[in-house]
Each structure stands twice: as structure tokens, then as C-alpha cells.
Scaffold this active site. Sequence first.
Site, PDB file in Angstrom:
ATOM      1  N   SER A  13       9.104  12.121  -1.242  1.00  0.00           N
ATOM      2  CA  SER A  13       8.810  12.912   0.038  1.00  0.00           C
ATOM      3  C   SER A  13       7.489  12.284   0.894  1.00  0.00           C
ATOM      4  CB  SER A  13       8.204  14.367  -0.301  1.00  0.00           C
ATOM      5  OG  SER A  13       7.280  14.259  -1.085  1.00  0.00           O
ATOM      6  N   ALA A  15       6.950   9.218   4.059  1.00  0.00           N
ATOM      7  CA  ALA A  15       7.324   8.795   5.415  1.00  0.00           C
ATOM      8  C   ALA A  15       8.816   8.415   5.174  1.00  0.00           C
ATOM      9  CB  ALA A  15       6.679   7.814   6.050  1.00  0.00           C
ATOM     10  N   LYS A  35       7.299  14.217  -6.795  1.00  0.00           N
ATOM     11  CA  LYS A  35       7.070  14.191  -8.030  1.00  0.00           C
ATOM     12  C   LYS A  35       5.733  15.091  -8.332  1.00  0.00           C
ATOM     13  CE  LYS A  35       6.291   9.991  -9.799  1.00  0.00           C
ATOM     14  NZ  LYS A  35       5.716   8.803 -10.638  1.00  0.00           N
ATOM     15  N   ALA A  46      -2.656   7.384   4.508  1.00  0.00           N
ATOM     16  CA  ALA A  46      -2.677   6.359   5.059  1.00  0.00           C
ATOM     17  C   ALA A  46      -4.084   6.524   6.297  1.00  0.00           C
ATOM     18  CB  ALA A  46      -1.371   6.098   5.900  1.00  0.00           C
ATOM     19  N   GLN A  47      -4.547   5.733   6.543  1.00  0.00           N
ATOM     20  CA  GLN A  47      -5.530   5.915   7.572  1.00  0.00           C
ATOM     21  C   GLN A  47      -5.517   5.359   8.941  1.00  0.00           C
ATOM     22  OE1 GLN A  47      -9.154   4.369   5.424  1.00  0.00           O
ATOM     23  NE2 GLN A  47      -8.991   6.220   3.694  1.00  0.00           N
ATOM     24  N   GLY A  49      -3.025   3.621  10.803  1.00  0.00           N
ATOM     25  CA  GLY A  49      -1.969   4.262  12.030  1.00  0.00           C
ATOM     26  C   GLY A  49      -0.644   3.411  11.908  1.00  0.00           C
ATOM     27  N   GLU A 119      -5.912  -3.799  14.988  1.00  0.00           N
ATOM     28  CA  GLU A 119      -6.260  -4.009  13.597  1.00  0.00           C
ATOM     29  C   GLU A 119      -6.023  -5.685  13.158  1.00  0.00           C
ATOM     30  OE1 GLU A 119      -3.922  -1.481  11.231  1.00  0.00           O
ATOM     31  OE2 GLU A 119      -5.502   0.122  11.288  1.00  0.00           O
ATOM     32  N   HIS A 239      -6.988  -4.454  -1.621  1.00  0.00           N
ATOM     33  CA  HIS A 239      -7.941  -3.997  -0.546  1.00  0.00           C
ATOM     34  C   HIS A 239      -9.138  -4.288  -1.188  1.00  0.00           C
ATOM     35  CE1 HIS A 239     -10.361  -1.708   2.096  1.00  0.00           C
ATOM     36  NE2 HIS A 239      -9.046  -1.614   2.783  1.00  0.00           N
ATOM     37  N   ARG A 285      -9.120 -10.140   4.696  1.00  0.00           N
ATOM     38  CA  ARG A 285      -8.909  -9.175   3.474  1.00  0.00           C
ATOM     39  C   ARG A 285      -8.736  -9.837   1.997  1.00  0.00           C
ATOM     40  NH1 ARG A 285      -4.686  -4.175   3.982  1.00  0.00           N
ATOM     41  NH2 ARG A 285      -6.158  -3.033   5.492  1.00  0.00           N
ATOM     42  N   HIS A 346      -3.310  -2.003  -3.440  1.00  0.00           N
ATOM     43  CA  HIS A 346      -3.015  -1.316  -2.279  1.00  0.00           C
ATOM     44  C   HIS A 346      -1.687  -1.210  -1.922  1.00  0.00           C
ATOM     45  CE1 HIS A 346      -4.346   0.653   1.249  1.00  0.00           C
ATOM     46  NE2 HIS A 346      -4.327  -0.154   2.103  1.00  0.00           N
ATOM     47  N   GLU A 370       8.186   1.549   1.012  1.00  0.00           N
ATOM     48  CA  GLU A 370       7.721   0.770  -0.094  1.00  0.00           C
ATOM     49  C   GLU A 370       8.158   0.122  -1.115  1.00  0.00           C
ATOM     50  OE1 GLU A 370       3.531   1.707  -0.325  1.00  0.00           O
ATOM     51  OE2 GLU A 370       3.045   0.120  -1.863  1.00  0.00           O
ATOM     52  N   ARG A 381       1.627  -8.361   3.881  1.00  0.00           N
ATOM     53  CA  ARG A 381       1.746  -7.536   4.812  1.00  0.00           C
ATOM     54  C   ARG A 381       0.779  -7.252   5.964  1.00  0.00           C
ATOM     55  NH1 ARG A 381      -0.061  -1.252   4.986  1.00  0.00           N
ATOM     56  NH2 ARG A 381      -1.788  -2.279   3.879  1.00  0.00           N
ATOM     57  N   LEU A 387       4.206   1.793   7.562  1.00  0.00           N
ATOM     58  CA  LEU A 387       4.690   3.056   7.860  1.00  0.00           C
ATOM     59  C   LEU A 387       5.583   2.837   8.946  1.00  0.00           C
ATOM     60  CD1 LEU A 387       1.272   5.092   8.334  1.00  0.00           C
ATOM     61  CD2 LEU A 387       3.378   5.570   6.804  1.00  0.00           C
TER      62      LEU A 387
HETATM   63  C1  LIG Z   1      -5.181   4.751   1.282  1.00  0.00           C
HETATM   64  C2  LIG Z   1      -3.954   4.206   1.855  1.00  0.00           C
HETATM   65  C3  LIG Z   1      -4.137   4.140   3.389  1.00  0.00           C
HETATM   66  C4  LIG Z   1      -2.895   3.124   3.932  1.00  0.00           C
HETATM   67  N1  LIG Z   1      -3.140   3.006   5.132  1.00  0.00           N
HETATM   68  C5  LIG Z   1      -2.145   2.473   5.984  1.00  0.00           C
HETATM   69  C6  LIG Z   1      -1.995   2.587   7.541  1.00  0.00           C
HETATM   70  O1  LIG Z   1      -3.128   2.910   8.005  1.00  0.00           O
HETATM   71  N2  LIG Z   1      -0.782   1.983   8.138  1.00  0.00           N
HETATM   72  C7  LIG Z   1       0.451   1.782   7.267  1.00  0.00           C
HETATM   73  O2  LIG Z   1       1.320   1.544   8.039  1.00  0.00           O
HETATM   74  N3  LIG Z   1       0.425   1.775   5.967  1.00  0.00           N
HETATM   75  C8  LIG Z   1      -0.742   2.387   5.546  1.00  0.00           C
HETATM   76  N4  LIG Z   1      -0.914   2.331   4.020  1.00  0.00           N
HETATM   77  C9  LIG Z   1       0.321   2.132   3.272  1.00  0.00           C
HETATM   78  C10 LIG Z   1       1.671   3.278   3.628  1.00  0.00           C
HETATM   79  O3  LIG Z   1       0.771   4.539   3.384  1.00  0.00           O
HETATM   80  C11 LIG Z   1       2.709   3.245   2.510  1.00  0.00           C
HETATM   81  O4  LIG Z   1       3.401   2.072   2.575  1.00  0.00           O
HETATM   82  C12 LIG Z   1       3.683   4.181   3.079  1.00  0.00           C
HETATM   83  O5  LIG Z   1       3.085   5.559   3.216  1.00  0.00           O
HETATM   84  C13 LIG Z   1       4.835   4.363   1.909  1.00  0.00           C
HETATM   85  O6  LIG Z   1       5.575   5.498   2.301  1.00  0.00           O
HETATM   86  P1  LIG Z   1       6.892   5.541   1.378  1.00  0.00           P
HETATM   87  O7  LIG Z   1       7.769   6.961   1.806  1.00  0.00           O
HETATM   88  O8  LIG Z   1       7.710   4.539   1.196  1.00  0.00           O
HETATM   89  O9  LIG Z   1       6.203   6.153  -0.179  1.00  0.00           O
HETATM   90  P2  LIG Z   1       5.188   7.311  -0.343  1.00  0.00           P
HETATM   91  O10 LIG Z   1       4.638   7.771   0.718  1.00  0.00           O
HETATM   92  O11 LIG Z   1       4.277   6.763  -1.515  1.00  0.00           O
HETATM   93  O12 LIG Z   1       6.133   8.404  -1.283  1.00  0.00           O
HETATM   94  C14 LIG Z   1       6.747   8.241  -2.334  1.00  0.00           C
HETATM   95  C15 LIG Z   1       7.188   9.644  -2.646  1.00  0.00           C
HETATM   96  O13 LIG Z   1       8.129   9.516  -3.938  1.00  0.00           O
HETATM   97  C16 LIG Z   1       8.064  10.343  -4.894  1.00  0.00           C
HETATM   98  N5  LIG Z   1       8.261   9.927  -6.089  1.00  0.00           N
HETATM   99  C17 LIG Z   1       7.825   8.473  -6.745  1.00  0.00           C
HETATM  100  N6  LIG Z   1       8.484   8.635  -7.848  1.00  0.00           N
HETATM  101  C18 LIG Z   1       9.213   9.512  -8.009  1.00  0.00           C
HETATM  102  C19 LIG Z   1      10.246  10.014  -9.065  1.00  0.00           C
HETATM  103  N7  LIG Z   1      10.433   9.279 -10.109  1.00  0.00           N
HETATM  104  N8  LIG Z   1      10.839  11.230  -8.789  1.00  0.00           N
HETATM  105  C20 LIG Z   1      10.455  11.846  -7.856  1.00  0.00           C
HETATM  106  N9  LIG Z   1       9.656  11.549  -6.829  1.00  0.00           N
HETATM  107  C21 LIG Z   1       9.244  10.423  -6.845  1.00  0.00           C
HETATM  108  C22 LIG Z   1       6.496  10.779  -4.656  1.00  0.00           C
HETATM  109  O14 LIG Z   1       5.829  11.961  -5.144  1.00  0.00           O
HETATM  110  C23 LIG Z   1       6.206  10.800  -3.081  1.00  0.00           C
HETATM  111  O15 LIG Z   1       6.615  11.970  -2.545  1.00  0.00           O
HETATM  112  C24 LIG Z   1      -1.862   2.750   3.320  1.00  0.00           C
HETATM  113  C25 LIG Z   1      -1.823   3.225   1.747  1.00  0.00           C
HETATM  114  C26 LIG Z   1      -2.742   3.996   1.202  1.00  0.00           C
HETATM  115  C27 LIG Z   1      -2.525   3.835  -0.031  1.00  0.00           C
END
Ligand SMILES: Cc1cc2nc3c(=O)[nH]c(=O)nc-3n(C[C@H](O)[C@H](O)[C@H](O)COP(=O)(O)OP(=O)(O)OC[C@H]3O[C@@H](n4cnc5c(N)ncnc54)[C@H](O)[C@@H]3O)c2cc1C
Length: 531
Positions: A13, A15, A35, A46-47, A49, A119, A239, A285, A346, A370, A381, A387
Site C-alpha cells: 500500500s 506509492a 502488512k 519520504a521527505q 519530493g 537536490e 544515507h 552522500r 536507505h 522499490e 539512485r 517515487l
Molecule cells: C525516510 C525516507 C525518505 C525518503 N525520501 C524520498 C524522497 O524524498 N523522494 C523519493 O523519491 N524517494 C524517497 N524515499 C524512497 C521512497 O520513499 C521509496 O522508494 C518509495 O516510497 C517506495 O514505494 P513502494 O510503493 O515501492 O514501497 P513502500 O512505500 O515501502 O510500500 C511497501 C508496501 O508493501 C507492504 N508489504 C511489504 N511486504 C508485504 C507482504 N509480505 N505482505 C503484504 N504487504 C507487504 C508494506 O506494508 C507497504 O504497504 C525515501 C525513503 C525513506 C525511507
Amino acid sequence: MATYRHDVLIIGSGAAGLTTALRLPDECQVALLSKGELTSASTYYAQGGVAAVLDQQDSLESHVADTHVAGAGLCRDEAVRFTVENGPDAIRWLIDLGVDFTRFEGGDDGTLPYHLTREGGHSHRRIIHAADATGKAISSTLIGQVKQKQNVTLFEHRVAVDLILQEHHGQRRCCGAYIHNIRTGETDVVLARSVVLATGGASKVYLYTSNPDVATGDGIAMAWRAGCRVANMEFMQFHPTCLYHPKAKSFLITEAIRGEGGHLLLPNGERFMHRFDERGELAPRDVVARAIDHEMKRLGADCLYLDISHKPADFIIEHFPTVYAKCLQLGLDITRDPIPVVPAAHYTCGGVVINEHGETDVPGLYAIGETSFTGLHGANRMASNSLLECFVYGKAAADNIARHLAELPEPRDDAEWDESQVTDSDEDVVISHNWDELRRFMWDYVGIVRTEKRLERALHRAELLKKEIGEYYSNYHISNDLLELRNLVVIAELIIRSAMSRKESRGLHFMRDFPDSVDNPKDTVLTPGTF
Ligand SMILES: Cc1cc2nc3c(=O)[nH]c(=O)nc-3n(C[C@H](O)[C@H](O)[C@H](O)COP(=O)(O)OP(=O)(O)OC[C@H]3O[C@@H](n4cnc5c(N)ncnc54)[C@H](O)[C@@H]3O)c2cc1C
């Protein structure tokens, strides 16, 4: 055991998962799993953008070129162009859904009225953001939208255990997943004609990470077990500065503190960055992360320090309100004290190999965000491209699923979760001990600076743990901790084996035995069944 039937099962759930769900047509019946709560995802934290070409001074070519430079010669050009070219539309979609990005006062030149920041690595202002909490703004909007969709059923606190594969017309297809209910302890079956892995990264494989607890690489491990290739797992981004405090889990100390003149200090108060790079604290970094790691290992120190206390207190409180408040909560006044910091895992640049539609090697199975490997990030990256990748590939996968859904076979009802041979464990300490051991040896031997000897040691330990965890999994009832550990040990092995096969240093992969980069680098692609 219950059996649910949907057209599409989306696991995750963040992005990636939310975008895919919202982009599917209304007549498509969707199950979306998380989860924990729907916000338990890296996306929410994510902070900075999202990067996209939104300013008339900027160009798609410039965004493409910057991404290639950051990726240190390993980005796949088609993936970079596909993502960058679809970036502006993805942002407009988010704005139309109601994401409240920070606005730009004035300006009437036809560009969007939003503030764009710059950035590291970006040669133009192209980061659209919602103050310093962009992920929260995006998550809240997308979750609000998905809750209004009649065709989407939300399952929280459910962890996908493994994918269900069935033969249909001579083809082995993904037709659903076994789902463990963390609250009741029951395991159910969800059948679907298409399954989307949107499970995020794997940074929890390291002792220190900026990621939330859910980032245990489940999607990568499940896809690997189902027969999908996995690529470039050696490129884990660290990070440089995460808060080191027993009560602070995963809190990032923004790089802007170094940008505003913060000093990195050894435990004896000495500055050291100038010994590693002439730009000192303002080096990129990965250079700063490597320097901190080197000094921590040399001194056997638990952490180093970041000090901004020489600046006026008002300035610090005004510029870094979130860090100030968080540290104060923990008894640390950053206007007077240095902040204890460690580098932290990170971002996972590698993942499940997919094509431009998000399709993996197994028919019926998609991977987005991701958890996937598109080739966009190469060996490093670029900030805020991650995002964007979720939004662009989430739409691509949804379009592809919608195009083919009618012709896909209906899954058979014969999948069953068999618990007849397992019992309750009276040795749960094995799980917590192995969690700690795994994350610590990954940190010590497969972290920011690697050597062949360290990698060999790590592989030996990973193989022992894999055997032990495998036996445990076969004999006892499952729990979320056990499932995550079982996945993490797969991730550890994939990272170690990828790192061992890259005999050079490039981007995020630094090998002391091979400090130079080779000509004509290739992706590291691992295939199930080959080791
Ligand atoms: C602190 C921080 C700051 C960041 N800042 C930025 C930023 O400014 N800009 C940017 O582009 N990126 C940023 N990133 C990276 C970016 O946030 C992530 O790469 C991106 O949000 C990943 O999205 P996603 O949907 O792939 O995974 P996630 O957003 O991690 O979602 C994964 C989902 O899968 C679910 N899940 C996992 N395993 C299971 C399972 N076995 N069964 C059921 N559900 C499961 C989890 O509960 C979650 O809902 C940052 C990351 C962090 C940690």
C-alpha cells in the site's frame, strides 16, 4: 482457511501499490494488502519530493542526463527515458487527485504554480514537494482516493507468505498468494488472475536503516522463490546520517544540516571529513557515508557526531524544526549538543527484473516500485527519482493488466495452506537471535565498504542461517517475524552473491580489493536454480 477471489491482487500500500489500484478500471475487482496499517510503507516517510521536468528552463534531456551520471554508467536508457518522459503526466495526475504540493508565490509563465527544489545530482530545480513531508501528503491523498473505490477491497495487517503458481494451458502462471493474518494467526488463500508485488525495499537486512519495519524485501524473496530473475542487489544506498539513539528507530537527520555548516566529529570532538574529500562535510552522500563507516570501524565507535551547535539557536530552530523537536523529545538539545549519528541503509536499487509493463519472468506476476528492477537507477539512485518510478510503472502495469485481463485464465480452487505437520514453537528466541545476527553481519561485512574476505565470511553465515531458518519454517507455525526472517536471509544471500560477482567499485558498490571501475560494466542478473 478462507479463499478469496479477485481479478487482481496487489501486495503493498505504498506509492506503487496505490497507484496501480487507482489506475485500474472500475470494473476490475482488486484486493490490496498491507502488512500493517495502510500507511506502513516507506512512501509515507519520504521527505524531499518527486523529481519531474515541470519548469520551462528544464528539459527532459537534462533529467535523463543527470540520471545517467548518478547511475555511474549502469542505467538502462529505455527505462530512464520512459520514466522521465512520463514524469510530468504523473505529477499532473497527483495534483488532479488532490495532493497539496507546496505552492509557488507569483510567476505567470505558463508553468505549474508549484515550488520546485533542487537536490543532489539534479542540474535544475525539478523536485515538487509538500514542505518536508511529501510522502505523508501523497499517501494520505492516495489512501483517501482508494478508500472511495467500490472495486477495491483493502486488507490491513495481512502478510503475503508465498505466491501461488498453477499450470494453465501448459504455462506456469502466478494465480494468487497465501496470506497470513497477523492478528488472528490464520492463513488464507487469495486467488487472482494477475498479482502485483509492490512490497517496497529490503533495507531492514541491515542493522541500521532509515526504512520502516515493513521493508524486509518480501516481494523480492517471493518472486525469487517463484522463479523470477533478480538484478543489481549489490547496489544498496546508505544515507550518511541517521539518528543513533536506543529509543529512536529509523530517524533521518537531514543533509541540509551539513549544507548549513554542520560539522561531522569523531567521539573526541575532532573533525575528519577533510581527510577524505576536499569538499569536507559537503562531499556527496556516498563519500560521506563511506568516511563515517571507515572511522567507526577504525575506532570501534558505536556512532559519530554531527554538530550544528556553533550556529545561533534561533537559526537552528527555524531551519530544522522537525530534527530539533525529535531530538529534544529524546533529551538532546541540538542547539547545545552534537547529534549522535550512524549511516543507515536507505534504498534498494536492485530488485525483481521487469519490463516496461512491469511484467516479471513469471506470467501473471508484476513487480512495481522499490521491489522491482527497471534499470532506472543503475549503480546509484538519484534523489527523488524513486517515487516517480512508482507512479510511472504503476500506471504502465495497470494499463497492461487492463488490456489483457479478459483473456487470462480463471485460477483453480485447489490451493490449500497445509498446517497439519507443524506445531507451536517453544524456542522463539531462535528467531530473535537470528534476526540480530543476520542484520549485524550484513552491516559489518556487506555494508558500505566491502572486501572479498568479508563477503566470504558473510556468505558462510547466510548459508548456515538459511538452513536453520528453513528447518524452523517447516516445523513450526508461522509468525510475521519468522516470515520476514525467512525472506531477509534470501535477500542477504542475493546481495552477497551479487556483490561477490562485481569485481570492481562502481556507484554504491565499493570493494577495497577492486577500487577501480571496469570498462563496459554489466548488470548483475541472478537466476533461480543456479546456486
Ligand atoms: C525516510 C525516507 C525518505 C525518503 N525520501 C524520498 C524522497 O524524498 N523522494 C523519493 O523519491 N524517494 C524517497 N524515499 C524512497 C521512497 O520513499 C521509496 O522508494 C518509495 O516510497 C517506495 O514505494 P513502494 O510503493 O515501492 O514501497 P513502500 O512505500 O515501502 O510500500 C511497501 C508496501 O508493501 C507492504 N508489504 C511489504 N511486504 C508485504 C507482504 N509480505 N505482505 C503484504 N504487504 C507487504 C508494506 O506494508 C507497504 O504497504 C525515501 C525513503 C525513506 C525511507
